[in-house]
Design a protein around this motif. Structure first.
Motif, PDB file in Angstrom:
ATOM      1  N   LYS A  69      78.539  15.982  89.023  1.00 23.99           N
ATOM      2  CA  LYS A  69      79.056  14.974  89.249  1.00 23.99           C
ATOM      3  C   LYS A  69      80.536  14.790  88.815  1.00 23.99           C
ATOM      4  O   LYS A  69      81.413  14.305  89.688  1.00 23.99           O
ATOM      5  N   ALA A  70      80.758  15.241  87.652  1.00 22.95           N
ATOM      6  CA  ALA A  70      82.279  15.156  87.051  1.00 22.95           C
ATOM      7  C   ALA A  70      83.111  16.164  88.251  1.00 22.95           C
ATOM      8  O   ALA A  70      84.138  15.738  88.776  1.00 22.95           O
ATOM      9  N   GLN A  71      82.609  17.476  88.814  1.00 19.93           N
ATOM     10  CA  GLN A  71      83.174  18.033  89.794  1.00 19.93           C
ATOM     11  C   GLN A  71      83.260  17.498  91.185  1.00 19.93           C
ATOM     12  O   GLN A  71      84.257  17.330  91.728  1.00 19.93           O
ATOM     13  N   GLU A  72      82.233  16.917  91.548  1.00 22.50           N
ATOM     14  CA  GLU A  72      82.208  16.175  92.843  1.00 22.50           C
ATOM     15  C   GLU A  72      83.407  14.933  92.689  1.00 22.50           C
ATOM     16  O   GLU A  72      83.893  14.681  93.567  1.00 22.50           O
ATOM     17  N   LEU A  73      83.491  14.516  91.620  1.00 26.76           N
ATOM     18  CA  LEU A  73      84.237  12.941  91.518  1.00 26.76           C
ATOM     19  C   LEU A  73      85.728  13.514  91.481  1.00 26.76           C
ATOM     20  O   LEU A  73      86.610  13.193  92.142  1.00 26.76           O
ATOM     21  N   SER A  74      85.830  14.844  90.839  1.00 29.13           N
ATOM     22  CA  SER A  74      87.194  15.282  90.922  1.00 29.13           C
ATOM     23  C   SER A  74      87.744  16.030  92.250  1.00 29.13           C
ATOM     24  O   SER A  74      88.953  15.947  92.455  1.00 29.13           O
ATOM     25  N   GLY A  75      86.740  16.529  93.014  1.00 27.89           N
ATOM     26  CA  GLY A  75      87.127  16.732  94.174  1.00 27.89           C
ATOM     27  C   GLY A  75      87.508  15.417  95.127  1.00 27.89           C
ATOM     28  O   GLY A  75      88.537  15.457  96.048  1.00 27.89           O
ATOM     29  N   LYS A  76      86.872  14.283  95.090  1.00 32.81           N
ATOM     30  CA  LYS A  76      87.180  13.270  95.850  1.00 32.81           C
ATOM     31  C   LYS A  76      88.526  12.813  95.454  1.00 32.81           C
ATOM     32  O   LYS A  76      89.074  12.267  96.111  1.00 32.81           O
ATOM     33  N   ILE A  77      88.798  12.759  94.166  1.00 34.03           N
ATOM     34  CA  ILE A  77      90.000  12.186  93.683  1.00 34.03           C
ATOM     35  C   ILE A  77      91.147  13.106  94.028  1.00 34.03           C
ATOM     36  O   ILE A  77      91.909  12.708  94.374  1.00 34.03           O
ATOM     37  N   GLY A  78      90.814  14.590  94.103  1.00 36.45           N
ATOM     38  CA  GLY A  78      91.834  15.467  94.690  1.00 36.45           C
ATOM     39  C   GLY A  78      92.193  15.264  96.093  1.00 36.45           C
ATOM     40  O   GLY A  78      93.373  15.441  96.749  1.00 36.45           O
ATOM     41  N   ASN A  79      91.374  14.397  96.820  1.00 41.48           N
ATOM     42  CA  ASN A  79      91.629  13.925  98.459  1.00 41.48           C
ATOM     43  C   ASN A  79      92.284  12.653  98.500  1.00 41.48           C
ATOM     44  O   ASN A  79      92.363  11.992  99.412  1.00 41.48           O
ATOM     45  N   ASN A  80      92.359  11.929  97.494  1.00 42.69           N
ATOM     46  CA  ASN A  80      92.904  10.516  97.586  1.00 42.69           C
ATOM     47  C   ASN A  80      94.454  10.492  96.919  1.00 42.69           C
ATOM     48  O   ASN A  80      94.571  10.472  95.735  1.00 42.69           O
ATOM     49  N   GLU A  81      95.254  10.326  97.945  1.00 40.40           N
ATOM     50  CA  GLU A  81      96.491  10.465  97.129  1.00 40.40           C
ATOM     51  C   GLU A  81      97.099   9.006  96.534  1.00 40.40           C
ATOM     52  O   GLU A  81      97.859   9.334  95.607  1.00 40.40           O
ATOM     53  N   ILE A  83      95.320   7.823  94.135  1.00 40.18           N
ATOM     54  CA  ILE A  83      94.643   8.213  92.847  1.00 40.18           C
ATOM     55  C   ILE A  83      95.745   9.412  92.264  1.00 40.18           C
ATOM     56  O   ILE A  83      96.204   9.350  91.233  1.00 40.18           O
ATOM     57  N   ASN A  84      96.040  10.245  93.288  1.00 40.18           N
ATOM     58  CA  ASN A  84      96.825  11.386  92.793  1.00 40.18           C
ATOM     59  C   ASN A  84      98.264  10.833  92.216  1.00 40.18           C
ATOM     60  O   ASN A  84      98.789  11.636  91.280  1.00 40.18           O
ATOM     61  N   ASP A  85      98.739   9.911  93.027  1.00 38.62           N
ATOM     62  CA  ASP A  85     100.092   9.306  92.325  1.00 38.62           C
ATOM     63  C   ASP A  85     100.088   9.006  90.906  1.00 38.62           C
ATOM     64  O   ASP A  85     100.736   9.197  90.236  1.00 38.62           O
ATOM     65  N   LEU A  86      98.939   8.261  91.020  1.00 38.86           N
ATOM     66  CA  LEU A  86      98.731   7.563  89.438  1.00 38.86           C
ATOM     67  C   LEU A  86      98.295   8.623  88.490  1.00 38.86           C
ATOM     68  O   LEU A  86      99.129   8.409  87.485  1.00 38.86           O
ATOM     69  N   LEU A  87      97.923   9.680  88.715  1.00 41.48           N
ATOM     70  CA  LEU A  87      97.489  11.006  87.806  1.00 41.48           C
ATOM     71  C   LEU A  87      98.789  11.418  87.531  1.00 41.48           C
ATOM     72  O   LEU A  87      99.175  11.918  86.423  1.00 41.48           O
ATOM     73  N   GLU A  88      99.645  11.628  88.556  1.00 40.61           N
ATOM     74  CA  GLU A  88     101.073  12.366  88.378  1.00 40.61           C
ATOM     75  C   GLU A  88     101.805  11.436  87.423  1.00 40.61           C
ATOM     76  O   GLU A  88     102.378  11.882  86.542  1.00 40.61           O
TER      77      GLU A  88
END
Length: 114
Positions: A69-81, A83-88
């Motif tokens: 589940k964590a890996q699946e969510l991580s993949g989805k997040i990786g495709n969301n610009e 959220i990626n901006d927030l993580l950066e």
């Protein structure tokens, strides 16, 4: 002369809130909260992340479905610009805090290196 490090820490807290790095994080978080797709995904990610951290800290084993589940969510997040901006932005704030922490702890490190 008596120095009150708590006053200095409170002043530092105020100044950190005024940095571009923090203001970028604040804007990025607001964008995630306003995004109908990103916000629920990010909230789910945080919940899963917190649960996994709690399990690790208490010595509990993490199950294979939880890892998946964590890996699946991580993949989805990786495709969301958004959220990626927030993580950066989080990463940059974390770096700033690490840098400040190094400065604050310098006297202690020097003491033990002597």
């Amino acid at each position: 002369m008596t120095v009150n490090v708590y006053d200095t820490a409170n002043q530092l807290e105020k100044e950190l809130r005024e940095t571009d790095v923090y203001l970028n994080l604040k804007k990025a978080f607001a964008k995630v909260q306003a995004d109908e797709e990103a916000n629920p995904l990010f909230q789910e990610f945080r919940e899963v992340q917190q649960n996994l951290q709690q399990k690790q800290m208490s010595g509990q084993e993490i199950s294979e479905p939880e890892v998946q589940k964590a890996q699946e969510l991580s993949g989805k997040i990786g495709n969301n610009e958004v959220i990626n901006d927030l993580l950066e932005a989080e990463k940059q704030v974390g770096q700033m805090i690490d840098d400040v922490n190094q400065v604050i702890l310098k006297p202690v490190r020097e003491l033990y290196q002597a």
